[in-house]
Design a protein around this motif. Sequence first.
Motif, short mmCIF file in Angstrom:
data_model
loop_
_atom_site.label_atom_id
_atom_site.label_comp_id
_atom_site.label_asym_id
_atom_site.label_seq_id
_atom_site.Cartn_x
_atom_site.Cartn_y
_atom_site.Cartn_z
N ILE A 236 1.03 -1.14 -0.10
CA ILE A 236 -0.21 -0.11 -0.04
C ILE A 236 1.00 1.01 -0.03
O ILE A 236 1.91 1.28 0.84
N GLN A 237 0.56 2.11 -0.97
CA GLN A 237 1.41 3.33 -1.06
C GLN A 237 0.44 4.74 -1.19
O GLN A 237 -0.73 4.31 -1.69
N LEU A 238 0.77 5.78 -0.77
CA LEU A 238 -0.07 6.93 -0.88
C LEU A 238 0.22 7.56 -2.26
O LEU A 238 1.04 7.58 -2.73
N LEU A 239 -1.07 8.01 -2.55
CA LEU A 239 -1.14 8.31 -4.13
C LEU A 239 -0.68 9.85 -4.27
O LEU A 239 -0.69 10.52 -3.15
N PRO A 240 0.24 10.02 -5.12
CA PRO A 240 0.55 11.50 -5.34
C PRO A 240 -0.38 12.64 -5.39
O PRO A 240 -1.58 12.31 -5.79
N ASP A 241 -0.33 13.72 -5.07
CA ASP A 241 -1.50 14.72 -4.96
C ASP A 241 -1.96 14.89 -6.50
O ASP A 241 -3.18 15.00 -6.31
N HIS A 242 -1.15 14.83 -7.42
CA HIS A 242 -1.81 15.36 -8.66
C HIS A 242 -2.94 14.12 -9.12
O HIS A 242 -3.73 14.39 -9.90
N VAL A 243 -2.46 12.94 -8.78
CA VAL A 243 -3.37 11.58 -9.03
C VAL A 243 -4.62 11.80 -8.19
O VAL A 243 -5.68 11.63 -8.75
N ALA A 244 -4.53 11.79 -6.96
CA ALA A 244 -5.57 11.99 -6.05
C ALA A 244 -6.42 13.13 -6.46
O ALA A 244 -7.75 13.01 -6.60
N ASN A 245 -6.07 14.34 -7.00
CA ASN A 245 -6.69 15.46 -7.66
C ASN A 245 -7.46 14.82 -8.72
O ASN A 245 -8.94 15.31 -8.81
N GLN A 246 -7.08 14.15 -9.54
CA GLN A 246 -7.53 13.58 -11.03
C GLN A 246 -8.71 12.66 -10.46
O GLN A 246 -10.01 12.64 -11.13
N ILE A 247 -8.60 11.81 -9.40
CA ILE A 247 -9.55 10.89 -9.10
C ILE A 247 -10.72 11.65 -8.50
O ILE A 247 -11.98 11.33 -8.76
N ALA A 248 -10.38 12.73 -7.54
CA ALA A 248 -11.40 13.31 -7.01
C ALA A 248 -12.22 13.97 -8.07
O ALA A 248 -13.45 14.39 -7.79
N ALA A 249 -11.71 14.53 -8.96
CA ALA A 249 -12.20 15.38 -10.17
C ALA A 249 -13.31 14.41 -10.81
O ALA A 249 -14.31 15.05 -11.32
#
Length: 632
Positions: A5-18
């Motif tokens: 398990i790893q934390l997602l980078p911020d730009h990937v998390a933002n794209q998923i939230a989008a």
Amino acid sequence: MSSIIQLLPDHVANQIAAGEVVQRPASVVKELLENAVDARATDIKLIIKDAGKSLVQVIDNGLGMSVTDARLCFERHATSKIRQAEDLFSLHTKGFRGEALASIAAIAHVEMKTKQDQEELGTHIIIEGSKFVSQDVAVLPKGTSFAVKNLFFNIPARRNFLKSDVVEYRHIVDEFQRVALAHANIHFTFYHNGSEMFNLPPSNFRQRIVNIFSGKTNEKLVPVQEETEIVAIKGFVSKPEFAKKSRGEQFFFVNDRFIKSGYLHNAIMNAYEGLLKDGAQPSYFLYLNVPPNTIDINIHPTKTEIKFDDEQALYAILRSAVKHSLGQFNVAPVLDFDRDANLDTPYHYKNLEGATPTIQVDGNYNPFSEDVPNKGPKSDYYGNRKPDANSEGYRYEPVKQTASWESLYVGLKHDTDTITENGGFHFESEEATASLFNENDVEKAVNKTYQIHKKYIVNPIKSGMVIVDQQRAHQRVLYEQFLTNMTLHHASSQQLLFPLHLYFSTSEMELIAELQLALVNTGFVFEETNDDSVVISGLPVNIAESEVPKVLEQLLSDLQDGIPESSFSQNDTIAKSMAKSLSIKTGTYLTEKEQENLVNGLFACKEPNVSPFQKPTFITMRVEDLDKKFTI
């Protein structure tokens, strides 16, 4: 063993939230318009290009943002609307989750210009895919301007899932209308590819509805108003005769926020019980004000669904309010069947006091006087005109009527003599035959069609019988006729003595403009096309004038999800819709000649086996199948 398990980078998390917030260009329009409303703007401009795929820009004259707020608003979970969890149950604003701008900036090129009223200079920020490209000081007017360009530029898969420009534009119009209807006190303007589509000045709710949905909407509206401790309801519903096939003009607003609620919609439909035809949908524009602590808005990413504390009470109040309004304005029938509407007191006489009637008496009148006041001509008992009473030689003499009954018998003797000379009356004698049925009668009986339950047509054949579904068969016949006319461009039209004026909303007029060429090929003749109406001077031969509104309404309803891009698909969709509207419905009585024509027309089609909607049009039952039914 290494960690999985790893934390997602911020730009990937933002794209998923989008993905939750921004599903299409209309989602960006909704978020930016609601932010402008929350900023207390009184003038909001929406500018889009290529249905929002190239540009979505919202300009407002609201409060603006400071330098710090301008940078912080693009961070996730940054919001000015709430401070603690309890604030979620006392919301008076639109956007509160703090994810909208961060999500939009993650998947587009964003340019923001903002300035507060008390500041001399504003802030100009450019972001591309969550990366801050520049932040400068600029001379700007009061308010905020958001320009979102190249949506989904870094997510090609999401961009490929977008529909055609026509479909995406309709979704944007829907979002714009929802915000504009909820805030009638704000001036909204809407531009698409450089053309002004809407210009809505500040007004009351009724005028805002009329400005959005054309001028003829005003005569359709019935006001609704009710105020209780649980909810305050105001707004308008449409008269039953103006109900449509589609559900495009149905709006619920709770605390100035558009919502969707099948439960509340059912309350409206119950209020219209017995007033609507099957499949008809009423229009309504209802504004509900409830205490903020009695609703939960944060149950859906798009915030279009709300949970109420007491839904049953709200259901009953809403149903009663609508039913009361329909009855109050004489839309719903009353129980007094002998009531005469002509005896109703007009509104401007309602509060006036009754005037005492005056009586005029002629004291000089004497019925036994020889000088009769009325000197007009008189008639005797038999209707003959007589001289005036004051004329010379006047006296009452009934005119004797000469009986003319003898004229009834003139020529009778001659006719009697003729009959006697010819030896009396002669009657034709019927020829006796040896068999009960002759061969011609038997042949006619075999080919005769029968209608069962006003739904099926039975036609005997050599091997048994054919049972035809009259509605599906007629749909197939009409479908192929319309499709042939549109493909070969040889449709014939019948000219109308008086042109037909039809009124539509702005979005419906855009659909008609797209379909106008295909409709002309079917036989429609458009004499004039305006912003909210069309003038039709010619119709296809098999369409009656009274059926035109129904046909176009059904067509617009079928094309709610968008117009196919290819011409053949457009023609196919139009032909199916018109065939569905004009086909003989179940329950229609057909004469023997009409039954034969329908059966012959069906089997003359290229594909008689199925309707345009891929359902069987007929079945064949053989004699052997019937014999099996009688086998014990």
